[in-house]
Scaffold this motif. Structure first.
Motif, PDB file in Angstrom:
ATOM      1  N   LEU A  70       3.595  -3.617   4.594  1.00  0.00           N
ATOM      2  CA  LEU A  70       3.026  -2.554   3.781  1.00  0.00           C
ATOM      3  C   LEU A  70       3.957  -1.348   3.723  1.00  0.00           C
ATOM      4  O   LEU A  70       4.058  -0.680   2.710  1.00  0.00           O
ATOM      5  CB  LEU A  70       1.679  -2.117   4.349  1.00  0.00           C
ATOM      6  CG  LEU A  70       0.635  -3.226   4.523  1.00  0.00           C
ATOM      7  CD1 LEU A  70      -0.620  -2.667   5.167  1.00  0.00           C
ATOM      8  CD2 LEU A  70       0.298  -3.858   3.162  1.00  0.00           C
ATOM      9  N   ARG A 120       1.750  -9.302   5.771  1.00  0.00           N
ATOM     10  CA  ARG A 120       2.489  -8.749   4.640  1.00  0.00           C
ATOM     11  C   ARG A 120       2.936  -7.320   4.956  1.00  0.00           C
ATOM     12  O   ARG A 120       2.168  -6.538   5.492  1.00  0.00           O
ATOM     13  CB  ARG A 120       1.639  -8.759   3.385  1.00  0.00           C
ATOM     14  CG  ARG A 120       2.472  -8.479   2.123  1.00  0.00           C
ATOM     15  CD  ARG A 120       1.635  -8.448   0.906  1.00  0.00           C
ATOM     16  NE  ARG A 120       0.423  -9.233   1.125  1.00  0.00           N
ATOM     17  CZ  ARG A 120       0.002 -10.220   0.343  1.00  0.00           C
ATOM     18  NH1 ARG A 120       0.667 -10.558  -0.692  1.00  0.00           N
ATOM     19  NH2 ARG A 120      -1.125 -10.856   0.594  1.00  0.00           N
ATOM     20  N   SER A 163     -11.934  -0.234   5.342  1.00  0.00           N
ATOM     21  CA  SER A 163     -10.823  -0.975   4.735  1.00  0.00           C
ATOM     22  C   SER A 163     -10.433  -2.123   5.651  1.00  0.00           C
ATOM     23  O   SER A 163     -10.815  -2.180   6.821  1.00  0.00           O
ATOM     24  CB  SER A 163      -9.602  -0.078   4.546  1.00  0.00           C
ATOM     25  OG  SER A 163     -10.003   1.175   4.100  1.00  0.00           O
ATOM     26  N   GLU A 164      -9.586  -2.975   5.172  1.00  0.00           N
ATOM     27  CA  GLU A 164      -9.046  -4.062   5.988  1.00  0.00           C
ATOM     28  C   GLU A 164      -8.186  -3.478   7.094  1.00  0.00           C
ATOM     29  O   GLU A 164      -7.533  -2.451   6.875  1.00  0.00           O
ATOM     30  CB  GLU A 164      -8.177  -4.964   5.109  1.00  0.00           C
ATOM     31  CG  GLU A 164      -8.979  -5.869   4.210  1.00  0.00           C
ATOM     32  CD  GLU A 164      -8.339  -7.237   4.121  1.00  0.00           C
ATOM     33  OE1 GLU A 164      -7.100  -7.320   4.306  1.00  0.00           O
ATOM     34  OE2 GLU A 164      -9.080  -8.207   3.920  1.00  0.00           O
ATOM     35  N   ARG A 215       0.840  -1.192   0.000  1.00  0.00           N
ATOM     36  CA  ARG A 215       0.000   0.000   0.000  1.00  0.00           C
ATOM     37  C   ARG A 215       0.877   1.244   0.000  1.00  0.00           C
ATOM     38  O   ARG A 215       1.848   1.293   0.744  1.00  0.00           O
ATOM     39  CB  ARG A 215      -0.852   0.018   1.272  1.00  0.00           C
ATOM     40  CG  ARG A 215      -2.280  -0.293   1.034  1.00  0.00           C
ATOM     41  CD  ARG A 215      -2.936  -0.574   2.382  1.00  0.00           C
ATOM     42  NE  ARG A 215      -3.808  -1.701   2.267  1.00  0.00           N
ATOM     43  CZ  ARG A 215      -5.083  -1.564   1.857  1.00  0.00           C
ATOM     44  NH1 ARG A 215      -5.572  -0.399   1.569  1.00  0.00           N
ATOM     45  NH2 ARG A 215      -5.847  -2.611   1.758  1.00  0.00           N
ATOM     46  N   VAL A 271      -5.124  -2.616   9.436  1.00  0.00           N
ATOM     47  CA  VAL A 271      -3.665  -2.562   9.253  1.00  0.00           C
ATOM     48  C   VAL A 271      -3.048  -2.602  10.652  1.00  0.00           C
ATOM     49  O   VAL A 271      -3.649  -2.116  11.609  1.00  0.00           O
ATOM     50  CB  VAL A 271      -3.267  -1.274   8.511  1.00  0.00           C
ATOM     51  CG1 VAL A 271      -1.765  -1.137   8.437  1.00  0.00           C
ATOM     52  CG2 VAL A 271      -3.878  -1.238   7.141  1.00  0.00           C
ATOM     53  N   ASP A 299      -0.371  -5.998   6.968  1.00  0.00           N
ATOM     54  CA  ASP A 299      -1.807  -6.308   6.926  1.00  0.00           C
ATOM     55  C   ASP A 299      -2.052  -7.539   7.803  1.00  0.00           C
ATOM     56  O   ASP A 299      -1.110  -8.060   8.425  1.00  0.00           O
ATOM     57  CB  ASP A 299      -2.290  -6.493   5.480  1.00  0.00           C
ATOM     58  CG  ASP A 299      -1.691  -7.727   4.821  1.00  0.00           C
ATOM     59  OD1 ASP A 299      -1.101  -8.570   5.569  1.00  0.00           O
ATOM     60  OD2 ASP A 299      -1.765  -7.845   3.588  1.00  0.00           O
ATOM     61  N   ARG A 300      -3.289  -7.996   7.837  1.00  0.00           N
ATOM     62  CA  ARG A 300      -3.580  -9.058   8.792  1.00  0.00           C
ATOM     63  C   ARG A 300      -2.959 -10.392   8.404  1.00  0.00           C
ATOM     64  O   ARG A 300      -2.962 -11.359   9.178  1.00  0.00           O
ATOM     65  CB  ARG A 300      -5.065  -9.212   9.067  1.00  0.00           C
ATOM     66  CG  ARG A 300      -5.945  -9.280   7.855  1.00  0.00           C
ATOM     67  CD  ARG A 300      -7.363  -9.179   8.334  1.00  0.00           C
ATOM     68  NE  ARG A 300      -7.741 -10.376   9.033  1.00  0.00           N
ATOM     69  CZ  ARG A 300      -8.371 -11.393   8.439  1.00  0.00           C
ATOM     70  NH1 ARG A 300      -8.661 -11.327   7.157  1.00  0.00           N
ATOM     71  NH2 ARG A 300      -8.719 -12.464   9.109  1.00  0.00           N
ATOM     72  N   HIS A 301      -2.400 -10.465   7.204  1.00  0.00           N
ATOM     73  CA  HIS A 301      -1.689 -11.682   6.816  1.00  0.00           C
ATOM     74  C   HIS A 301      -0.200 -11.590   7.122  1.00  0.00           C
ATOM     75  O   HIS A 301       0.545 -12.520   6.842  1.00  0.00           O
ATOM     76  CB  HIS A 301      -1.885 -11.950   5.316  1.00  0.00           C
ATOM     77  CG  HIS A 301      -3.313 -11.963   4.936  1.00  0.00           C
ATOM     78  ND1 HIS A 301      -4.187 -12.949   5.345  1.00  0.00           N
ATOM     79  CD2 HIS A 301      -4.069 -11.069   4.235  1.00  0.00           C
ATOM     80  CE1 HIS A 301      -5.403 -12.668   4.894  1.00  0.00           C
ATOM     81  NE2 HIS A 301      -5.357 -11.516   4.220  1.00  0.00           N
TER      82      HIS A 301
END
Ligand code: ADP
Length: 494
Positions: free
Chosen positions: A34, A32, A108-109, A3, A111, A28-30
């Motif tokens: 950002l 990853r 949004s998802e 992002r 962070v 992010d919640r996985h």
């Protein structure tokens, strides 16, 4: 997908990019990555370009499964995740604190922001502090001297094992209390004043030097101690370290030595008179013989009538004078060999010198010795233990009498002079052969004698006595021949 950083609120964005001290990472919640700030690049030794888009698990081992970030967030609240082992790009590991916080963004998802701080330095500092504390503890436990550390209010911070033994308190009983508890009453208040005075003025009275003070044990008993104080500035706090040595045994030894010394002085006095016993007996014999003669004459006078009362009166009063003379010799002798308390008093110097020289000169006149006494009227009084100073005069005069034996001129001169407003010098000079150069370097040391029957103690004892009186004793050879021995005494108030 990464992002773009400007997708976030400007405030976070600014913090994230600028902070070089702390790593700020968004995932992010996985898991990853950002965003990756300068601090993260520095800490993990990995550029943003290489990190962004990758899995955070490469750097922060939290497990690859989905939801691991949630677990991290959850563990955060329990406070367990404070310190973690993290992995740099080159696979080396380091310890850091990891804070995770979800950032909710409407629509949004979620962070997650990871804030990571390297604690290696802090840890090292803590370890070194722990070490130095352990070091200090080991010093406190083993140092043979008692050691006490106080702060600038006088509150005890450390107390060594030896201090505990010395004062009878345990460390726990004194830590946090005022050091005044280890001092006798009067000193306590003075100590508080002293510390306050030092804080205000910086004027040191004991810091950096040592002095002898009195300590107070738990049982209330007091003891002499040698105290040396040093000062440290630690993180803006002033600390004072006191090293204490118990002087009890040392003072006891000194006292014992003093007793032995006074015993020796006494013995030497008695033995000096002992060696003179026959001359003293002879000296006493003279008045006794005279008394006998006068009494016999009186008896004769009484038998002749009419009684010549004038002559009889004269004979009786003569014999009374002789009896007094004999009595005076006995009194001087008895005073001289008495074992009295050593006591310094204001004494008339003339009487002291006359009594001592009469004793020392017994039998000298018969041997052709001329004694001259020259007393300074400006020095009427001295501060002295009468018997001990007489002993010095007797020693010096007897040496002088011995020195003039066999010389054509046999003079012994005793002089007193006021040399300073509060100092008197007494000199015994003779017309003997002077001081033997072989003896001179150690003249005042014990067992140093040039005489066959000499003990070599007289001068060493004289020095002990004079120095105990705060005076000085020395000798010189005179230009005109012979020796002069001088000593000084404090003059008594006039
Ligand atoms: P002692 O008289 O038993 O030898 P002292 O300590 O009184 O012990 O004297 C030590 C030595 O100092 C004497 O043996 C002598 O050599 C020297 N001495 C002392 N007084 C005189 C003096 N008036 N003249 C020369 N020598 C002296």
């Amino acid at each position: 997908m990464s992002r773009p950083i400007d997708d976030l609120t400007p405030v976070i964005a600014a913090a994230v990019t600028a902070d070089r001290r702390r790593a700020l990472i968004l995932v992010d919640r996985h898991g990853r990555i950002l965003s990756w700030n300068a601090g993260a690049a520095r800490l993990f030794e990995c550029s943003a370009a290489n990190a962004i888009g990758g899995d955070i698990a490469r750097f922060v081992p939290i497990g690859p499964e989905v939801g691991a970030i949630d677990a991290l967030v959850a563990s955060q609240s329990t406070g367990e995740a404070a310190d973690r082992w993290l992995v740099r790009a080159d696979q080396t590991e380091f310890v850091a604190t990891v804070d995770v916080a979800p950032i909710d963004r409407a629509g949004s998802e979620p962070v997650f922001a990871l804030q990571i701080e390297d604690v290696t330095d802090r840890r090292a500092a803590a370890v070194s502090l722990e070490r130095s504390e352990a070091h200090l503890q080991s010093i406190l436990a083993t140092i043979p001297d008692a050691m006490i550390v106080i702060d600038e209010r006088g509150v005890i911070e450390s107390f060594s094992a030896a201090a505990a033994r010395l004062f009878g308190y345990t460390e726990a009983e004194v830590i946090g209390r005022n050091v005044g508890m280890l001092m006798p009453g009067g000193d306590r208040a003075r100590h508080d004043d002293y510390i306050a005075h030092y804080r205000q003025t910086g004027e040191k009275r004991i810091i950096g030097t040592g002095r002898i003070v009195v300590g107070r044990r738990r049982d209330g008993s007091e003891f002499p101690m040698d105290l040396a104080v040093g000062e440290t500035l630690l993180e803006g706090h002033r600390l004072f370290t006191g090293f204490i040595r118990d002087l009890t045994t040392q003072q006891e030894a000194e006292l014992r030595l003093k007793q032995l010394q006074s015993e020796l002085i006494h013995i030497s006095r008695v033995s000096a008179m002992g060696t003179m016993a026959s001359t003293i007996a002879h000296e006493l014999n003279q008045p006794l013989a005279a008394i006998t003669n006068y009494m016999e004459a009186s008896e004769d006078l009484l038998r002749q009538l009419p009684i010549d009362t004038d002559l009889l009166g004269e004979a009786v009063s003569q014999s009374a004078r002789e009896a007094l003379r004999a009595g005076a010799i006995v009194r001087r002798l008895r005073d001289f060999v008495a074992r009295g308390e050593v006591e310094r008093r204001v004494e008339p110097l003339a009487g002291l010198i006359e009594d001592a020289s009469r004793l020392a000169l017994i039998g000298a006149r018969e041997r052709g010795v001329r004694a001259l006494i020259d007393l300074d009227p400006q020095a009427p009084l001295v501060l002295a233990d009468r018997v001990q100073i007489q002993q010095v005069v007797v020693n010096l005069v007897r040496n002088a009498v011995e020195a003039v034996q066999g010389r054509t001129v046999r003079d012994v001169t005793i002089t007193t002079r006021r040399i300073e407003p509060d100092r008197v010098r007494i000199t015994v000079a003779d017309t003997g052969g002077g001081i033997d150069p072989a003896i001179e370097p150690r003249l005042f040391e014990a067992f140093n004698t040039s005489k066959e029957a000499g003990m070599g103690l007289g001068l060493s004892i004289s020095r002990t006595i004079v120095e105990a009186h705060g005076g000085r004793i020395w000798a010189e050879n005179l230009k005109q021949g012979g020796a002069a021995f001088h000593f000084t005494l404090e003059s008594g108030a006039i």
